[in-house]
Motif scaffolding. Sequence first.
Motif, PDB file in Angstrom:
ATOM      1  N   ILE A  37       0.834  -1.205   0.000  1.00 50.11           N
ATOM      2  CA  ILE A  37       0.000   0.000   0.000  1.00 50.11           C
ATOM      3  C   ILE A  37       0.870   1.257   0.000  1.00 50.11           C
ATOM      4  CG2 ILE A  37      -1.639   1.331   1.396  1.00 50.11           C
ATOM      5  CD1 ILE A  37      -2.891  -1.360   2.218  1.00 50.11           C
ATOM      6  N   GLU A  38       1.968   1.223   0.746  1.00 48.73           N
ATOM      7  CA  GLU A  38       2.903   2.359   0.742  1.00 48.73           C
ATOM      8  C   GLU A  38       3.483   2.582  -0.653  1.00 48.73           C
ATOM      9  OE1 GLU A  38       5.889   1.545   3.627  1.00 48.73           O
ATOM     10  OE2 GLU A  38       4.547   1.761   5.358  1.00 48.73           O
ATOM     11  N   LEU A  39       3.842   1.496  -1.333  1.00 51.63           N
ATOM     12  CA  LEU A  39       4.422   1.613  -2.673  1.00 51.63           C
ATOM     13  C   LEU A  39       3.396   2.128  -3.680  1.00 51.63           C
ATOM     14  CD1 LEU A  39       6.522  -1.686  -2.773  1.00 51.63           C
ATOM     15  CD2 LEU A  39       7.410   0.650  -2.675  1.00 51.63           C
ATOM     16  N   VAL A  40       2.149   1.693  -3.540  1.00 50.98           N
ATOM     17  CA  VAL A  40       1.091   2.183  -4.425  1.00 50.98           C
ATOM     18  C   VAL A  40       0.949   3.696  -4.282  1.00 50.98           C
ATOM     19  CG1 VAL A  40      -1.400   2.186  -4.825  1.00 50.98           C
ATOM     20  CG2 VAL A  40      -0.186   0.015  -4.549  1.00 50.98           C
ATOM     21  N   GLN A  42       3.280   5.720  -3.231  1.00 50.63           N
ATOM     22  CA  GLN A  42       4.520   6.346  -3.690  1.00 50.63           C
ATOM     23  C   GLN A  42       4.551   6.502  -5.204  1.00 50.63           C
ATOM     24  OE1 GLN A  42       8.038   4.374  -2.220  1.00 50.63           O
ATOM     25  NE2 GLN A  42       9.414   5.484  -3.590  1.00 50.63           N
ATOM     26  N   TYR A  43       3.989   5.527  -5.919  1.00 48.81           N
ATOM     27  CA  TYR A  43       4.086   5.531  -7.383  1.00 48.81           C
ATOM     28  C   TYR A  43       2.729   5.735  -8.066  1.00 48.81           C
ATOM     29  CZ  TYR A  43       8.774   3.737  -6.554  1.00 48.81           C
ATOM     30  OH  TYR A  43      10.073   3.590  -6.130  1.00 48.81           O
ATOM     31  N   LYS A  44       1.767   6.277  -7.350  1.00 48.14           N
ATOM     32  CA  LYS A  44       0.412   6.406  -7.896  1.00 48.14           C
ATOM     33  C   LYS A  44       0.348   7.309  -9.127  1.00 48.14           C
ATOM     34  CE  LYS A  44      -0.781  10.109  -4.642  1.00 48.14           C
ATOM     35  NZ  LYS A  44      -1.671  10.504  -3.526  1.00 48.14           N
ATOM     36  N   GLU A  45       1.303   8.228  -9.273  1.00 45.71           N
ATOM     37  CA  GLU A  45       1.321   9.124 -10.431  1.00 45.71           C
ATOM     38  C   GLU A  45       2.154   8.562 -11.574  1.00 45.71           C
ATOM     39  OE1 GLU A  45      -0.592  11.640 -10.457  1.00 45.71           O
ATOM     40  OE2 GLU A  45      -1.126  11.652  -8.323  1.00 45.71           O
ATOM     41  N   ASP A  46       2.684   7.367 -11.389  1.00 44.56           N
ATOM     42  CA  ASP A  46       3.592   6.782 -12.378  1.00 44.56           C
ATOM     43  C   ASP A  46       3.128   5.365 -12.698  1.00 44.56           C
ATOM     44  OD1 ASP A  46       5.705   6.462 -14.066  1.00 44.56           O
ATOM     45  OD2 ASP A  46       7.265   6.674 -12.545  1.00 44.56           O
ATOM     46  N   ASN A  47       3.781   4.730 -13.671  1.00 48.20           N
ATOM     47  CA  ASN A  47       3.533   3.312 -13.921  1.00 48.20           C
ATOM     48  C   ASN A  47       4.275   2.493 -12.871  1.00 48.20           C
ATOM     49  OD1 ASN A  47       2.097   3.880 -16.320  1.00 48.20           O
ATOM     50  ND2 ASN A  47       4.018   4.090 -17.438  1.00 48.20           N
ATOM     51  N   PHE A  48       3.669   1.414 -12.414  1.00 52.57           N
ATOM     52  CA  PHE A  48       4.360   0.591 -11.426  1.00 52.57           C
ATOM     53  C   PHE A  48       4.028  -0.883 -11.620  1.00 52.57           C
ATOM     54  CE2 PHE A  48       0.425   2.036  -9.294  1.00 52.57           C
ATOM     55  CZ  PHE A  48      -0.143   0.823  -8.912  1.00 52.57           C
ATOM     56  N   PHE A  49       4.981  -1.714 -11.218  1.00 45.90           N
ATOM     57  CA  PHE A  49       4.801  -3.164 -11.171  1.00 45.90           C
ATOM     58  C   PHE A  49       5.215  -3.615  -9.781  1.00 45.90           C
ATOM     59  CE2 PHE A  49       6.532  -7.446 -11.280  1.00 45.90           C
ATOM     60  CZ  PHE A  49       5.534  -8.156 -11.926  1.00 45.90           C
ATOM     61  N   LYS A  96      -9.676   3.660  -3.774  1.00 46.29           N
ATOM     62  CA  LYS A  96      -9.649   4.989  -3.154  1.00 46.29           C
ATOM     63  C   LYS A  96      -8.832   5.968  -3.990  1.00 46.29           C
ATOM     64  CE  LYS A  96     -10.175   3.725   1.747  1.00 46.29           C
ATOM     65  NZ  LYS A  96      -9.485   3.691   3.073  1.00 46.29           N
ATOM     66  N   LEU A  97      -7.745   5.459  -4.565  1.00 41.40           N
ATOM     67  CA  LEU A  97      -6.857   6.306  -5.365  1.00 41.40           C
ATOM     68  C   LEU A  97      -7.300   6.381  -6.824  1.00 41.40           C
ATOM     69  CD1 LEU A  97      -3.435   5.066  -3.909  1.00 41.40           C
ATOM     70  CD2 LEU A  97      -4.621   7.216  -3.388  1.00 41.40           C
ATOM     71  N   LYS A  98      -8.442   5.737  -7.122  1.00 44.12           N
ATOM     72  CA  LYS A  98      -8.997   5.710  -8.486  1.00 44.12           C
ATOM     73  C   LYS A  98      -8.006   5.109  -9.487  1.00 44.12           C
ATOM     74  CE  LYS A  98     -11.940   9.732  -7.577  1.00 44.12           C
ATOM     75  NZ  LYS A  98     -13.054   8.861  -7.142  1.00 44.12           N
ATOM     76  N   LEU A  99      -7.316   4.064  -9.041  1.00 45.87           N
ATOM     77  CA  LEU A  99      -6.355   3.374  -9.900  1.00 45.87           C
ATOM     78  C   LEU A  99      -6.892   2.047 -10.424  1.00 45.87           C
ATOM     79  CD1 LEU A  99      -3.076   3.907  -7.813  1.00 45.87           C
ATOM     80  CD2 LEU A  99      -3.773   5.131  -9.883  1.00 45.87           C
ATOM     81  N   GLU A 100      -8.096   1.669  -9.977  1.00 47.31           N
ATOM     82  CA  GLU A 100      -8.596   0.338 -10.339  1.00 47.31           C
ATOM     83  C   GLU A 100      -8.896   0.207 -11.829  1.00 47.31           C
ATOM     84  OE1 GLU A 100     -12.435   2.604  -9.647  1.00 47.31           O
ATOM     85  OE2 GLU A 100     -10.367   2.621  -8.907  1.00 47.31           O
ATOM     86  N   LYS A 101      -9.105   1.341 -12.520  1.00 49.60           N
ATOM     87  CA  LYS A 101      -9.406   1.281 -13.950  1.00 49.60           C
ATOM     88  C   LYS A 101      -8.146   1.207 -14.810  1.00 49.60           C
ATOM     89  CE  LYS A 101     -13.868   3.631 -13.632  1.00 49.60           C
ATOM     90  NZ  LYS A 101     -14.699   4.772 -14.092  1.00 49.60           N
TER      91      LYS A 101
END
Length: 285
Positions: A37-40, A42-49, A96-101
């Motif tokens: 969750i911390e990493l999500v 941290q990188y929510k504005e970027d691409n992440f794996f 919550k971060l609207k990243l699910e899409k």
Amino acid sequence: DELNSKSYNVPLIENFKIIERPADQTTITKRFSKKVIELVHQYKEDNFFIYLAHSLPHIPLYASVEFLGKSKRGLYGDVIEEIDFGVGQILTELKKLKLEKNTIVVFTSDNGPWLTYKTHGGSAGLLRNGKGTTWEGGMRVPAIFWGAGIVSKSVNEMGSTLDLYPTFMSISNISYKDDNKLDGVDLSEVLFNNGSSTREIMPFYNGSELYAFRYKNYKLHLKTSSWFSKVETHDPPMLFDLEIDPSEKYNISEDNPEKINEILKIVKIHKEKIVYGDDQLESRD
């Protein structure tokens, strides 16, 4: 005492640095989930794996005080429920971060149950045997794909963790060199368009030795072994139709010599295409 996590002097490492030793394994599942969750964030504005490889339910088993003794399946069930809770927290945070899409989540396992440890080792249900074997109970595991656009359905066709890389590349519209020899296939049509898996074969290796080979719904066993048992070579190979016999109870090789020969020809082609790499274990200091 197995529940005393301090009795195992194992380290918890972050970025090659030991941050705790012995690691408190009763808290390890919740800490892994929290770190994701911390990493999500941290990188929510970027691409992440993010690759989250829970150390549990590998034995020895541990659960936090919040989950210990709460399931009907004993300690193993407690461990699974805590992992499930952590996955739920991660999915909730993505929403919550609207990243699910714009995020794909895959939940799967690396092998079947470790039957030597009985109720602490898990269960393969109707599948035969477990971890450390090339029977279905040792190799076949469930997989769940979650994300926007994925068609909600149950898929019984063949897939492999080998297929994740080409599938992710396809979804991300990233090309790779044509000279890269990939063992995986692109499953995006299965996930998003009700297509069928293009995977028709699956080799089952023990180290560098081929033990079994699946072609469509048929599975050929050249060799078999279980924990602490001798390797048994089968000539002719054993043959099972997994479509009607997923438990591998009924060897149909005697009545299907043509099918065995057909699969053995495919095995020969498979072996001829293998490019062996260096043994990375031998080169370690």
